[in-house]
Write a protein that holds these residues in place. Structure first.
Motif, PDB file in Angstrom:
ATOM      1  N   THR A  13      15.949  -5.204  13.749  1.00  0.00           N
ATOM      2  CA  THR A  13      17.418  -4.299  14.591  1.00  0.00           C
ATOM      3  C   THR A  13      17.917  -3.600  13.845  1.00  0.00           C
ATOM      4  O   THR A  13      18.707  -2.634  13.921  1.00  0.00           O
ATOM      5  N   ALA A  14      17.985  -3.788  12.045  1.00  0.00           N
ATOM      6  CA  ALA A  14      18.998  -2.883  11.228  1.00  0.00           C
ATOM      7  C   ALA A  14      18.084  -3.578   9.772  1.00  0.00           C
ATOM      8  O   ALA A  14      17.420  -4.398   9.570  1.00  0.00           O
ATOM      9  N   GLY A  15      18.518  -3.347   8.651  1.00  0.00           N
ATOM     10  CA  GLY A  15      18.263  -3.157   7.106  1.00  0.00           C
ATOM     11  C   GLY A  15      16.939  -2.004   6.962  1.00  0.00           C
ATOM     12  O   GLY A  15      16.717  -1.416   7.908  1.00  0.00           O
ATOM     13  N   GLN A  16      16.867  -2.727   5.865  1.00  0.00           N
ATOM     14  CA  GLN A  16      15.773  -1.740   4.963  1.00  0.00           C
ATOM     15  C   GLN A  16      14.565  -2.630   4.458  1.00  0.00           C
ATOM     16  O   GLN A  16      14.583  -4.343   3.994  1.00  0.00           O
ATOM     17  N   LEU A  17      13.312  -2.455   4.037  1.00  0.00           N
ATOM     18  CA  LEU A  17      11.746  -2.821   3.585  1.00  0.00           C
ATOM     19  C   LEU A  17      11.702  -1.732   3.031  1.00  0.00           C
ATOM     20  O   LEU A  17      10.784  -1.213   3.478  1.00  0.00           O
ATOM     21  N   HIS A  18      11.994  -1.855   1.591  1.00  0.00           N
ATOM     22  CA  HIS A  18      11.857  -0.838   0.762  1.00  0.00           C
ATOM     23  C   HIS A  18      10.422  -0.992  -0.483  1.00  0.00           C
ATOM     24  O   HIS A  18      10.456  -2.398  -1.386  1.00  0.00           O
ATOM     25  N   TYR A  19       8.965  -0.866  -0.096  1.00  0.00           N
ATOM     26  CA  TYR A  19       8.047  -1.174  -0.016  1.00  0.00           C
ATOM     27  C   TYR A  19       7.797   0.332  -1.407  1.00  0.00           C
ATOM     28  O   TYR A  19       7.442   1.079  -1.168  1.00  0.00           O
ATOM     29  N   ARG A  20       7.446  -0.400  -2.189  1.00  0.00           N
ATOM     30  CA  ARG A  20       6.831   0.820  -4.070  1.00  0.00           C
ATOM     31  C   ARG A  20       4.915   0.807  -3.171  1.00  0.00           C
ATOM     32  O   ARG A  20       4.650  -0.467  -3.271  1.00  0.00           O
ATOM     33  N   ARG A  21       4.939   1.581  -3.464  1.00  0.00           N
ATOM     34  CA  ARG A  21       3.971   2.363  -3.408  1.00  0.00           C
ATOM     35  C   ARG A  21       2.792   2.082  -4.137  1.00  0.00           C
ATOM     36  O   ARG A  21       3.073   1.707  -5.428  1.00  0.00           O
ATOM     37  N   ALA A  22       1.413   2.238  -4.390  1.00  0.00           N
ATOM     38  CA  ALA A  22       0.822   1.602  -5.618  1.00  0.00           C
ATOM     39  C   ALA A  22       0.676   3.104  -6.295  1.00  0.00           C
ATOM     40  O   ALA A  22       0.792   3.045  -7.677  1.00  0.00           O
TER      41      ALA A  22
END
Length: 340
Positions: A69-78
């Motif tokens: 609904t809100a917020g972030q999912l900061h994913y570090r790529r390879a």
């Protein structure tokens, strides 16, 4: 168990997942209500809490089975870059669905009974056009060997296998695309105790051999203690404490964590029967109508008037440790195995 505390592989920031309430109520079910969390490369992070606290919803939001609904999912790529998975559409998510995989709770319902093991494990490879023909068969055989099953059984159907063997098949399927992050949602809770130990040993070995990063969701703190490097404790849609596993078991900094640990059986016979379980009064509050102030104050034995009006922020109470309690530095809470 290993962990590296460099830039996190996944940084969850103020994540919210809300669902419509009961028809006519007009409210929202705040299943995940502002979660902040980091998962570091190579670690196994345990996520614990009562049923209904939002653990599984959080796991499904991370794999984007639910849209936040809100917020972030900061994913570090390879390649070292970062992407916010929370805001991506289905097409843009496709490559990341290969890198973030899920192992579900019930091996009896998570596997299609009309498909052979070859088809079940090979399906992600075919769908993502990674392998076909002989290459696919060889990869399925390799995966079966990796999880402790015999490759010559790949033509059999799920009903021919025990619960523990089916969960090995589910693990093989999750590993098919060489994931970087695995979400294991109550992956051993449906298994007998002896089989559970075998699967936990398998998960620990795979984490080390394959350089996996794992979010291990469970209600069983004894299992979490065996497998996890750090533990995050969740209550009513929020993370209330995060700590290295042994530090959390030795000295909890949130009253809810203390209550959970009081139910963990003592490992040494001399300590058994020497402590009282903390029984929380009342039920988990309705996530569509959470209490004001600290979400835990309605059941907390240490609550004071301030707790009913002011929501505590999650603050660092020691290096690598956070707790969302106004009195985290003042309370002397019991750890697992400590007498009252």
């Amino acid at each position: 168990m290993t962990t590296t505390m460099d830039s996190p592989l996944l940084r969850v920031e103020d994540l919210q997942v809300h669902f419509p309430g009961r028809r006519g109520s007009g409210g929202l079910v705040r299943a995940v209500d502002g979660v902040g969390l980091e998962i570091h490369h190579g670690e196994t992070l345990g996520l614990v809490g009562e049923s209904g606290c939002g653990k599984s919803t959080l796991g499904r939001a991370i794999v984007r089975a639910y849209r936040p609904t809100a917020g972030q999912l900061h994913y570090r790529r390879a390649d070292g870059g970062e992407v916010d998975l929370a805001g991506l559409g289905e097409r843009a998510l496709r490559p990341y669905r290969q890198e973030i995989r899920m192992i579900f709770q019930d091996p009896f319902s998570s596997l299609n009974p009309r498909m052979t093991l070859r088809d079940i494990i090979g399906e992600p490879l075919k769908v993502n056009r990674v392998a076909r023909g002989r290459a696919l068969q060889e990869r399925v055989a390799e995966l079966l060997t990796t999880v402790g099953l015999r490759p010559e059984h790949m033509s059999r159907y799920p009903h021919a296998f025990s619960g523990g063997q089916r969960q090995r098949v589910a693990i093989a399927r999750a590993l098919a695309l060489h994931p970087r992050l695995v979400i294991a949602d109550e992956a051993v809770s449906a298994l007998d105790v002896s089989v559970r130990a075998q699967i936990l040993n398998l998960l620990a070995r795979l984490q080390a051999d394959l350089d996996l990063t794992t979010l291990f969701i469970s209600h069983d703190l004894s299992v979490v203690r065996q497998l996890c490097d750090r533990v995050a404790v969740m209550y009513l849609g929020r993370v209330v404490e995060v700590a290295p596993t042994e530090e959390l078991f030795a000295r909890p900094r949130h009253p809810y964590t203390e209550a959970l640990l009081s139910a963990v059986p003592a490992t040494h016979p001399s300590r058994r029967g020497g402590r009282d379980r903390i029984v929380l009064e009342g039920d988990l509050p309705d996530p569509s109508d959470p209490p004001p102030g600290c979400p835990f104050h309605t059941r907390c034995p240490y609550a004071v008037p301030r707790c009913s009006t002011e929501r505590p922020a999650a603050v660092e109470v020691a290096p690598g440790r956070t707790a969302a309690c106004h009195f985290a530095d003042e309370l002397h809470l019991r750890g697992a195995g400590q007498a009252a």
